[in-house]
Design a protein around this motif. Structure first.
Motif, PDB file in Angstrom:
ATOM      1  N   UNK A 101      37.206 -27.530  57.205  1.00  0.00           N
ATOM      2  CA  UNK A 101      36.763 -28.944  58.081  1.00  0.00           C
ATOM      3  C   UNK A 101      35.986 -30.000  57.528  1.00  0.00           C
ATOM      4  N   UNK A 102      35.721 -29.478  56.107  1.00  0.00           N
ATOM      5  CA  UNK A 102      35.142 -30.470  55.355  1.00  0.00           C
ATOM      6  C   UNK A 102      34.323 -30.775  55.132  1.00  0.00           C
ATOM      7  N   UNK A 103      33.190 -31.189  55.083  1.00  0.00           N
ATOM      8  CA  UNK A 103      31.806 -31.365  54.727  1.00  0.00           C
ATOM      9  C   UNK A 103      31.263 -32.166  53.913  1.00  0.00           C
ATOM     10  N   UNK A 104      29.544 -32.658  54.607  1.00  0.00           N
ATOM     11  CA  UNK A 104      29.069 -33.562  54.460  1.00  0.00           C
ATOM     12  C   UNK A 104      27.415 -32.904  53.590  1.00  0.00           C
ATOM     13  N   UNK A 105      27.166 -33.352  51.984  1.00  0.00           N
ATOM     14  CA  UNK A 105      26.067 -32.445  51.978  1.00  0.00           C
ATOM     15  C   UNK A 105      25.052 -33.176  51.245  1.00  0.00           C
ATOM     16  N   UNK A 106      23.859 -33.805  51.309  1.00  0.00           N
ATOM     17  CA  UNK A 106      22.782 -34.395  51.366  1.00  0.00           C
ATOM     18  C   UNK A 106      21.512 -33.307  50.312  1.00  0.00           C
ATOM     19  N   UNK A 107      21.281 -33.692  49.308  1.00  0.00           N
ATOM     20  CA  UNK A 107      19.895 -32.859  48.758  1.00  0.00           C
ATOM     21  C   UNK A 107      19.841 -31.756  49.055  1.00  0.00           C
ATOM     22  N   UNK A 108      21.086 -30.622  48.954  1.00  0.00           N
ATOM     23  CA  UNK A 108      20.716 -29.423  49.002  1.00  0.00           C
ATOM     24  C   UNK A 108      20.825 -29.002  47.821  1.00  0.00           C
ATOM     25  N   UNK A 109      20.227 -27.441  47.419  1.00  0.00           N
ATOM     26  CA  UNK A 109      20.203 -26.736  46.155  1.00  0.00           C
ATOM     27  C   UNK A 109      20.747 -25.879  46.081  1.00  0.00           C
ATOM     28  N   UNK A 110      21.160 -25.058  45.134  1.00  0.00           N
ATOM     29  CA  UNK A 110      21.498 -23.214  45.327  1.00  0.00           C
ATOM     30  C   UNK A 110      21.418 -22.740  44.365  1.00  0.00           C
ATOM     31  N   UNK A 111      20.585 -21.420  43.999  1.00  0.00           N
ATOM     32  CA  UNK A 111      20.278 -21.256  43.731  1.00  0.00           C
ATOM     33  C   UNK A 111      20.049 -19.359  42.862  1.00  0.00           C
ATOM     34  N   UNK A 153      40.248 -31.013  54.351  1.00  0.00           N
ATOM     35  CA  UNK A 153      38.646 -30.760  54.902  1.00  0.00           C
ATOM     36  C   UNK A 153      38.178 -31.946  53.150  1.00  0.00           C
ATOM     37  N   UNK A 154      38.026 -33.372  53.758  1.00  0.00           N
ATOM     38  CA  UNK A 154      37.045 -33.456  52.874  1.00  0.00           C
ATOM     39  C   UNK A 154      35.396 -33.532  52.688  1.00  0.00           C
ATOM     40  N   UNK A 155      35.250 -33.353  51.262  1.00  0.00           N
ATOM     41  CA  UNK A 155      34.068 -32.642  50.597  1.00  0.00           C
ATOM     42  C   UNK A 155      33.676 -33.671  49.565  1.00  0.00           C
ATOM     43  N   UNK A 156      32.335 -34.275  50.700  1.00  0.00           N
ATOM     44  CA  UNK A 156      30.815 -34.824  49.970  1.00  0.00           C
ATOM     45  C   UNK A 156      29.481 -34.560  49.484  1.00  0.00           C
ATOM     46  N   UNK A 157      29.744 -34.799  48.240  1.00  0.00           N
ATOM     47  CA  UNK A 157      28.190 -34.216  47.967  1.00  0.00           C
ATOM     48  C   UNK A 157      27.343 -35.316  47.430  1.00  0.00           C
ATOM     49  N   UNK A 158      25.742 -35.625  47.749  1.00  0.00           N
ATOM     50  CA  UNK A 158      25.504 -36.106  47.395  1.00  0.00           C
ATOM     51  C   UNK A 158      23.880 -35.313  47.061  1.00  0.00           C
ATOM     52  N   UNK A 159      23.380 -36.025  45.563  1.00  0.00           N
ATOM     53  CA  UNK A 159      21.679 -35.134  45.508  1.00  0.00           C
ATOM     54  C   UNK A 159      22.283 -33.490  45.573  1.00  0.00           C
ATOM     55  N   UNK A 160      23.070 -33.087  45.209  1.00  0.00           N
ATOM     56  CA  UNK A 160      22.926 -31.155  44.980  1.00  0.00           C
ATOM     57  C   UNK A 160      22.818 -30.672  43.703  1.00  0.00           C
ATOM     58  N   UNK A 161      21.992 -29.517  43.607  1.00  0.00           N
ATOM     59  CA  UNK A 161      21.512 -29.149  42.734  1.00  0.00           C
ATOM     60  C   UNK A 161      22.413 -27.460  42.699  1.00  0.00           C
ATOM     61  N   UNK A 212      24.781 -34.890  41.214  1.00  0.00           N
ATOM     62  CA  UNK A 212      24.586 -33.717  41.394  1.00  0.00           C
ATOM     63  C   UNK A 212      24.224 -33.090  39.886  1.00  0.00           C
ATOM     64  N   UNK A 213      23.550 -31.762  39.986  1.00  0.00           N
ATOM     65  CA  UNK A 213      23.257 -31.449  38.590  1.00  0.00           C
ATOM     66  C   UNK A 213      23.642 -29.444  38.517  1.00  0.00           C
ATOM     67  N   UNK A 214      24.330 -29.011  37.542  1.00  0.00           N
ATOM     68  CA  UNK A 214      24.534 -27.836  37.387  1.00  0.00           C
ATOM     69  C   UNK A 214      23.695 -27.425  36.293  1.00  0.00           C
ATOM     70  N   UNK A 215      23.095 -26.002  36.152  1.00  0.00           N
ATOM     71  CA  UNK A 215      22.683 -25.234  34.824  1.00  0.00           C
ATOM     72  C   UNK A 215      23.821 -24.424  35.136  1.00  0.00           C
ATOM     73  N   UNK A 216      25.796 -24.296  34.845  1.00  0.00           N
ATOM     74  CA  UNK A 216      26.386 -23.594  34.670  1.00  0.00           C
ATOM     75  C   UNK A 216      26.372 -22.719  33.642  1.00  0.00           C
ATOM     76  N   UNK A 217      26.659 -21.663  34.966  1.00  0.00           N
ATOM     77  CA  UNK A 217      27.443 -20.564  33.904  1.00  0.00           C
ATOM     78  C   UNK A 217      26.430 -20.059  33.106  1.00  0.00           C
ATOM     79  N   UNK A 218      25.177 -19.291  33.192  1.00  0.00           N
ATOM     80  CA  UNK A 218      23.883 -18.664  32.306  1.00  0.00           C
ATOM     81  C   UNK A 218      24.788 -18.176  31.556  1.00  0.00           C
ATOM     82  N   UNK A 219      24.203 -18.175  30.404  1.00  0.00           N
ATOM     83  CA  UNK A 219      24.629 -17.596  29.199  1.00  0.00           C
ATOM     84  C   UNK A 219      23.787 -16.435  29.283  1.00  0.00           C
ATOM     85  N   UNK A 220      24.358 -14.830  28.973  1.00  0.00           N
ATOM     86  CA  UNK A 220      23.409 -13.928  29.057  1.00  0.00           C
ATOM     87  C   UNK A 220      23.760 -13.657  27.122  1.00  0.00           C
ATOM     88  N   UNK A 221      22.132 -14.503  26.437  1.00  0.00           N
ATOM     89  CA  UNK A 221      22.221 -13.957  25.751  1.00  0.00           C
ATOM     90  C   UNK A 221      22.423 -12.340  24.598  1.00  0.00           C
TER      91      UNK A 221
END
Length: 181
Positions: free
Chosen positions: A17-27, A40-48, A69-78
């Motif tokens: 159904x789509x979504x509007x998310x503002x200032x959400x953080x996933x850790x 569905x239309x997905x609109x995200x702002x200020x999410x991390x 939006x910002x991402x610390x993506x694909x955490x690299x396993x040293x």
């Protein structure tokens, strides 16, 4: 405990159904923000999304708009020299209707963005442009790769790592406008 949750755990799993998310953080999720629907239309702002294997994964065909939006993506396993999930991206949006406005993913050694849509501004490491993607005013500190048969536009970007092309795209129809590289 230095490990990821089981594969398939989500910070925000977005439905048809789509979504509007503002200032959400996933850790520390396998997928921070994920949509696999075809509607569905997905609109995200200020999410991390922090330390998620697939921070923003939108494998759908509908319009997606991600702003600031910002991402610390694909955490690299040293220890193993690998990513938790192979070929993950900070922002994975293969739809031609997807647009990133002012988003950021700057970790070293990270796949930052892959899209067939638009990228307006923002700062990234490695990027992959597919289809008719339009990349405008963005900064790439690593390579910006033009995928096979890329026929889009790259304008006004800072391409510190240069531009590469997969088989077929280096000959093709791309228009690389004013760029600093």
């Amino acid at each position: 405990a230095g490990a990821y949750p089981a594969q398939g755990t989500y910070g925000f799993r977005i439905g048809v159904d789509g979504c509007f998310l503002d200032s959400c953080i996933a850790i520390c999720c396998t997928s921070g923000f994920r949509a696999d629907s075809t509607t569905g239309f997905h609109n995200l702002s200020n999410c991390g999304a922090d330390s998620c294997a697939n921070p923003f994964y939108f494998n759908d065909t509908e319009p997606d708009l991600l702003s600031n939006c910002w991402a610390t993506s694909c955490y690299f396993e040293t220890r193993t020299g690998t990513y938790p999930i192979a070929s993950g991206y900070g922002f994975y949006l293969p739809s031609a209707f997807a647009v990133l406005n002012g988003c950021v993913c700057k970790l070293t050694g990270t796949n930052a963005v892959s899209t067939a849509g638009g990228v307006n501004g923002g700062s990234f490491t490695y990027g992959n442009a597919a289809g008719s993607a339009r990349i405008v005013g963005a900064k790439f500190t690593d390579v910006l790769n033009r995928d096979t048969a890329f026929a889009g536009t790259i304008v006004g970007c800072n391409l510190a790592g240069g531009v590469s092309g997969s088989a077929g795209s280096s000959k093709g129809q791309a228009n690389i406008g004013v760029a600093d590289w």
